[in-house]
Motif scaffolding. Sequence first.
Motif, mmCIF file in Angstrom:
data_model
loop_
_atom_site.group_PDB
_atom_site.id
_atom_site.type_symbol
_atom_site.label_atom_id
_atom_site.label_comp_id
_atom_site.label_asym_id
_atom_site.label_seq_id
_atom_site.Cartn_x
_atom_site.Cartn_y
_atom_site.Cartn_z
ATOM 1 N N VAL A 71 0.848 -1.187 0.000
ATOM 2 C CA VAL A 71 0.000 0.000 0.000
ATOM 3 C C VAL A 71 0.886 1.241 0.000
ATOM 4 O O VAL A 71 1.878 1.291 0.729
ATOM 5 N N PRO A 72 0.578 2.259 -0.801
ATOM 6 C CA PRO A 72 1.419 3.468 -0.832
ATOM 7 C C PRO A 72 1.510 4.122 0.550
ATOM 8 O O PRO A 72 0.573 4.072 1.348
ATOM 9 N N GLY A 73 2.667 4.741 0.795
ATOM 10 C CA GLY A 73 2.878 5.445 2.052
ATOM 11 C C GLY A 73 4.136 5.003 2.749
ATOM 12 O O GLY A 73 4.776 4.023 2.364
ATOM 13 N N GLU A 74 4.504 5.731 3.791
ATOM 14 C CA GLU A 74 5.706 5.455 4.565
ATOM 15 C C GLU A 74 5.439 4.320 5.536
ATOM 16 O O GLU A 74 4.528 4.385 6.361
ATOM 17 N N GLU A 75 6.234 3.253 5.443
ATOM 18 C CA GLU A 75 6.031 2.092 6.305
ATOM 19 C C GLU A 75 6.311 2.460 7.768
ATOM 20 O O GLU A 75 7.282 3.145 8.069
ATOM 21 N N PHE A 76 5.464 2.004 8.658
ATOM 22 C CA PHE A 76 5.572 2.343 10.086
ATOM 23 C C PHE A 76 6.787 1.652 10.690
ATOM 24 O O PHE A 76 6.953 0.438 10.564
ATOM 25 N N GLU A 77 7.654 2.413 11.362
ATOM 26 C CA GLU A 77 8.876 1.876 11.954
ATOM 27 C C GLU A 77 8.913 2.049 13.469
ATOM 28 O O GLU A 77 9.869 1.649 14.111
ATOM 29 N N GLY A 78 7.910 2.664 14.030
ATOM 30 C CA GLY A 78 7.952 2.993 15.450
ATOM 31 C C GLY A 78 7.467 1.854 16.334
ATOM 32 O O GLY A 78 7.347 0.702 15.914
ATOM 33 N N GLU A 79 7.167 2.188 17.594
ATOM 34 C CA GLU A 79 6.668 1.220 18.564
ATOM 35 C C GLU A 79 5.157 1.362 18.685
ATOM 36 O O GLU A 79 4.575 2.386 18.364
#
Length: 559
Positions: A71-79
């Motif tokens: 899916v387009p968008g910035e992949e979540f990298e947080g907690e």
Amino acid sequence: MTQQARRRPGPLRALGLVAAASLVAAGAAGTARAADEPLPVTITGEDRVDLSLGSGNGDSTEPQIDLRLDVPGEEFEGEGDAPTVFTGDYTIRIDATELEGVASVDLPCDADGLVATCTGWELYAGQRYNRVGDIRLDLDDDSEAGDFGSIKVTGEGEGLDFTPLNIDVLVGGPEFLNRTLPLPGGLKAGETYKAPVGLRNVGTMPAEGAVLRFHGSRGVSFPDSFGNCAYAEVTTGPLLHQGTDVICTFPDTIEAGAAYALAEPLKVRTADFALRDIFTYSFTAVPPSEVADLRAAKDYRQGDGVDLELEQVSGADPADYSRYADLDLPTTNTYDLELTGASLDAEAGDTVTAEIGFRNNGPAWIGALRSGGEPFSFTVEVPEGATVTKAPQRCREITLAEGEKGYRCMVSTPLLEDAEFTYPFELRVDRVVENAKGEVALPEANDPAEPNLVNNSAWIVLNGPDGQTDGGTGQNGGGGATPSASASPSPSSSSGSGQDGGAGSSGSGTSGGVQGGLASTGAGGAALIGGAALLALGLGAGVTVLLRRRARQTGGAIA
């Protein structure tokens, strides 16, 4: 078997490279779209699986296909929980009816024979959290050489626009093994290794050409420029991923059961700083006509010399061929890690900054390419009568072997051959103790690549005689007495890429920097580990490249 199963396409369509390039382009699309436009979703996974009739098809519990939604968008990298970008019903349909009589299929989700239906409700940016399921393929009693079919994966959902995925499955086709590489005796950094590159087609069908892909990590290069090869040099970003990738095409038929070799050994040049750098190669049975889009997508440049030639050889020993072929080059270079301490004079109540120095004097870098990301460490004792009021971000308080409080500071790898960091410790002098000392030390290790261990320890000295300290090498450790309420570190020069440089920096997102009050000449993403196994694991010659662990039945293609 079905009519579809008996059809032998020529050439086999959609062999993965064109599809891979289109997926990259689709994934690169931004998130900007009109509110009434459907959200584009790309179904991803392996788009080709070759099933061997003779050499096995891997662990029966290990699926060949991992289906996900991109899916387009910035992949979540947080907690914590990843934010959703879409909420609503959607359905993924997996249709493997063409494989009846071709192969047995283990489908995920709600399967009815050779058709499965997977449902979902939420979607997230990227594909990490959008997993559909796995598919496992095996031979069945009706499988014969040349059987072919496809799995069609489609999706639907209101407000969504799915890009489908076709997965081609071929039974008993061409299957390449690569000639193993002998370890060169006495190869030194800066010298060139001549690699006896070759392949053997152990499949039951000839191949309509072959593609050779080879890779060298940062300390490895390829001096020749062949006309049928394309080259991509990566010199920015994490050091773990820097190096050279090459794709060469050979249009001639590769006969079943035959062995082939390059007309001349492939020259592999090592840099003066190289130490256990990785050279790896593999042949795949992919028609050369399918490679053009892959080259364009990855910004390869065409070679300008004569063509690299592939010749059939007789009398080849089958034991000389395996799925993977790689070497660590060279194994004989050295590096020299050095710690420097600090000598400080202060009165009770003063706060001073002890700047601990760490550097690699080379000549080799520490790639630690086989271990893939673990930092190594050194310890810091606090001199008697002092309290640490502020420590660098990558240093944490621990209990030392003597039961006293101290600190462990982490260093990321890869570590450049001229890397240099500063670790500033703020110390409050609670009471004056003449010649109070705290040792700074790397863990003991036995790696022949670092013959000089005398500078692996240093001292922080408070109120020593004549303001001097023995840093383990007989040198002054630096870090003058600078009473302050909040001291700032002095950054070193920086010549690396993707590195956090200044004090208090949170980093650029690439690994390898020492964050929080440090500066360096560079670092990267893989690592060396501390303790007695400091270099035995991180720098030891391994036999498996992590990036190839997910290679499937494509002759060991290297991503």
